[in-house]
Enzyme design. Structure first.
Site, mmCIF file in Angstrom:
data_model
loop_
_atom_site.group_PDB
_atom_site.id
_atom_site.type_symbol
_atom_site.label_atom_id
_atom_site.label_comp_id
_atom_site.label_asym_id
_atom_site.label_seq_id
_atom_site.Cartn_x
_atom_site.Cartn_y
_atom_site.Cartn_z
ATOM 1 N N GLY A 20 26.860 21.813 -16.185
ATOM 2 C CA GLY A 20 25.765 21.574 -15.225
ATOM 3 C C GLY A 20 24.419 21.836 -15.887
ATOM 4 O O GLY A 20 24.266 22.822 -16.602
ATOM 5 N N ARG A 79 30.729 16.772 -18.613
ATOM 6 C CA ARG A 79 31.897 17.643 -18.719
ATOM 7 C C ARG A 79 33.000 16.765 -19.307
ATOM 8 O O ARG A 79 33.303 15.723 -18.752
ATOM 9 C CB ARG A 79 32.287 18.210 -17.356
ATOM 10 C CG ARG A 79 31.211 19.142 -16.793
ATOM 11 C CD ARG A 79 31.638 19.820 -15.507
ATOM 12 N NE ARG A 79 30.670 20.827 -15.099
ATOM 13 C CZ ARG A 79 29.819 20.704 -14.084
ATOM 14 N NH1 ARG A 79 29.812 19.617 -13.364
ATOM 15 N NH2 ARG A 79 28.991 21.686 -13.783
ATOM 16 N N ASP A 123 29.942 29.075 -19.494
ATOM 17 C CA ASP A 123 31.248 29.528 -20.013
ATOM 18 C C ASP A 123 32.112 28.401 -20.569
ATOM 19 O O ASP A 123 32.725 28.543 -21.629
ATOM 20 C CB ASP A 123 32.033 30.195 -18.872
ATOM 21 C CG ASP A 123 31.808 31.693 -18.874
ATOM 22 O OD1 ASP A 123 31.244 32.197 -19.861
ATOM 23 O OD2 ASP A 123 32.204 32.358 -17.892
ATOM 24 N N THR A 171 22.601 28.351 -17.310
ATOM 25 C CA THR A 171 23.179 27.942 -16.024
ATOM 26 C C THR A 171 22.381 28.595 -14.900
ATOM 27 O O THR A 171 21.967 29.758 -15.034
ATOM 28 C CB THR A 171 24.670 28.334 -15.885
ATOM 29 O OG1 THR A 171 25.032 28.293 -14.495
ATOM 30 C CG2 THR A 171 24.999 29.721 -16.394
ATOM 31 N N ASP A 201 23.556 29.634 -12.297
ATOM 32 C CA ASP A 201 24.407 30.614 -11.612
ATOM 33 C C ASP A 201 24.220 32.046 -12.129
ATOM 34 O O ASP A 201 24.594 33.001 -11.447
ATOM 35 C CB ASP A 201 25.889 30.226 -11.758
ATOM 36 C CG ASP A 201 26.175 28.816 -11.273
ATOM 37 O OD1 ASP A 201 25.416 28.333 -10.410
ATOM 38 O OD2 ASP A 201 27.137 28.212 -11.758
ATOM 39 N N ASP A 239 25.964 33.537 -14.192
ATOM 40 C CA ASP A 239 27.292 34.167 -14.115
ATOM 41 C C ASP A 239 27.979 34.326 -15.477
ATOM 42 O O ASP A 239 29.203 34.354 -15.559
ATOM 43 C CB ASP A 239 28.202 33.346 -13.174
ATOM 44 C CG ASP A 239 28.398 31.921 -13.672
ATOM 45 O OD1 ASP A 239 27.670 31.486 -14.580
ATOM 46 O OD2 ASP A 239 29.289 31.225 -13.145
ATOM 47 N N ARG A 249 28.284 28.665 -7.788
ATOM 48 C CA ARG A 249 29.722 28.506 -8.089
ATOM 49 C C ARG A 249 30.508 29.654 -7.487
ATOM 50 O O ARG A 249 30.446 29.848 -6.285
ATOM 51 C CB ARG A 249 29.943 28.416 -9.610
ATOM 52 C CG ARG A 249 31.255 27.710 -9.954
ATOM 53 C CD ARG A 249 31.430 27.620 -11.461
ATOM 54 N NE ARG A 249 30.566 26.645 -12.056
ATOM 55 C CZ ARG A 249 30.885 25.363 -12.243
ATOM 56 N NH1 ARG A 249 32.046 24.928 -11.859
ATOM 57 N NH2 ARG A 249 30.049 24.535 -12.813
HETATM 58 O O1 F6P Z 1 27.171 25.685 -12.585
HETATM 59 C C1 F6P Z 1 26.066 25.100 -12.011
HETATM 60 C C2 F6P Z 1 26.413 24.443 -10.709
HETATM 61 O O2 F6P Z 1 25.247 23.878 -10.171
HETATM 62 C C3 F6P Z 1 27.093 25.355 -9.679
HETATM 63 O O3 F6P Z 1 26.158 26.175 -9.013
HETATM 64 C C4 F6P Z 1 27.774 24.348 -8.801
HETATM 65 O O4 F6P Z 1 28.902 24.916 -8.171
HETATM 66 C C5 F6P Z 1 28.175 23.260 -9.761
HETATM 67 O O5 F6P Z 1 27.347 23.396 -10.895
HETATM 68 C C6 F6P Z 1 28.044 21.869 -9.232
HETATM 69 O O6 F6P Z 1 28.503 20.981 -10.199
HETATM 70 P P1 F6P Z 1 28.361 19.407 -10.166
HETATM 71 O O7 F6P Z 1 27.151 19.071 -10.972
HETATM 72 O O8 F6P Z 1 29.595 18.921 -10.835
HETATM 73 O O9 F6P Z 1 28.219 18.983 -8.749
#
Ligand code: F6P
Length: 331
Positions: free
Chosen positions: A15, A76, A107, A129, A131, A133, A175
């Site tokens: 992300g 990803r 991560d 990120t 998050d 985290d 997340r």
């Molecule tokens: O890890 C960053 C994040 O924005 C999280 O907060 C969220 O759960 C996820 O990515 C959303 O991912 P995507 O871009 O696949 O919707």
């Protein structure tokens, strides 16, 4: 003597987060400073597999310090999870003469970096990120910007909630973690904040807090829900059933990942990018660049991936103490 590294690649993966561009710029500029060529790998690990690259000239990184998103794109990659995919990535490194890869992300990105290093490619990780985290680093690029975006949105919601004397339920990202929710909740003076790290007691965490706030004179209520807790719509329905209120639910979603990075994110990203390249220039690799007590430390990737970070639960006491909700329930 160590062979001097001549050329490196940099990629963003997972992300995106505000400040990734600032990190890319810092990597490219610092590489030039140390006499190392820098190639941008587009679309994360998938781009490394496909040989999808761009030369990071001074011109290309000139105006990106304050821009949200990532000029390198991000993805990803399922294919990188396979041995075959990683072999292709190694082949690209050899073809382009890359002596090392700087991977900017979370991560998942570092797990990929670890696998690549096991195949003999030197790597360095930079945590980014929204998050926050990542266990090894106190801070991750993008967190401050995302918090400020959420705060700005919730302030706007509060204006209309206050006019209509309503209850607002706002879902924020994060997340599986509640770092973003708790930080934002304190900053907006939320009536209640729900995070995955604390088991939900609906009566204690919502019903009593809203009742107490009402008894203390409040006529509008703000409930912040971390996405890891579940759907804000479910919480809204339960509030309606328990208290007869008619809550408005807002899911902030990907808006939190966009926008110009704050000063903190630009500055941290620049320092992290610099230290990642400096490690390569000095013959080190295999670590994540982390913040610790305001400074920067290098932590070996495997160790970094095993580290966990805990939400500071005392922030709940702070939230309760400053909320306009009267005395807390005695145990
Ligand atoms: O890890 C960053 C994040 O924005 C999280 O907060 C969220 O759960 C996820 O990515 C959303 O991912 P995507 O871009 O696949 O919707």
């Amino acid at each position: 003597m160590e062979k001097k590294i001549r050329r490196i690649g940099v990629l963003t993966s997972g992300g995106d987060s505000p400040g990734m561009n600032a990190a890319v710029r810092a990597v490219a500029r610092t590489a030039m400073h140390f006499g190392i060529e820098c190639i941008g790998i587009r679309r994360g690990w998938q781009g490394l597999i496909n040989g999808d690259f761009m030369i990071l000239s001074t011109d290309i990184v000139r105006h990106i310090l304050g821009r949200g998103g990532t000029v390198l794109y991000t993805a990803r990659s399922e294919e990188f999870m396979t041995e075959k995919g990683r072999e292709k990535a190694v082949a690209t490194c050899k073809m382009l003469g890359l002596g090392g890869i700087i991977a900017i992300g979370g991560d998942g990105t570092f797990k990929g970096a670890l696998e690549l290093s096991r195949l003999g490619i030197p790597v360095m990780g930079v945590p980014a990120t929204i998050d926050n985290d990542i266990g090894c680093s106190n801070y991750t690029i993008g967190f401050d910007s995302a918090c400020n975006t959420a705060i700005d949105c919730i302030d706007k919601l509060r204006d209309t909630m206050q006019s209509h004397e309503r209850c607002s339920v706002v879902e924020v990202m994060g997340r599986h973690a509640g770092f973003l929710a708790l930080y934002v909740g304190i900053a907006v003076g939320a009536t209640s904040v729900l995070v995955p790290e604390r088991e939900l007691d609906f009566e204690r965490d919502i019903v009593e807090r809203i009742q107490n706030a009402r008894l203390a004179g409040a006529t509008h209520f703000m409930v912040v829900v971390a996405e890891g807790v579940g759907s804000a719509f479910d919480i809204g329905n339960r509030i309606h059933e328990a208290l007869g209120l008619d809550p408005r639910v807002t899911v902030l979603g990907h808006i939190q990942r966009g926008g110009a990075p704050t000063g903190r994110d630009r500055e941290t990203a620049t320092r992290m990018g610099y230290y990642a390249v400096k490690a390569f220039a000095e013959g080190r690799s295999g670590s994540v660049i982390c913040t610790k007590e305001g400074g920067i430390v290098e932590i070996p990737i495997e160790e970094a991936l095993a580290m966990t970070k805990h939400l500071q639960m005392d922030r709940y006491d702070i939230l309760e103490a400053v909320a306009s909700s009267g005395p807390r329930r005695q145990p």
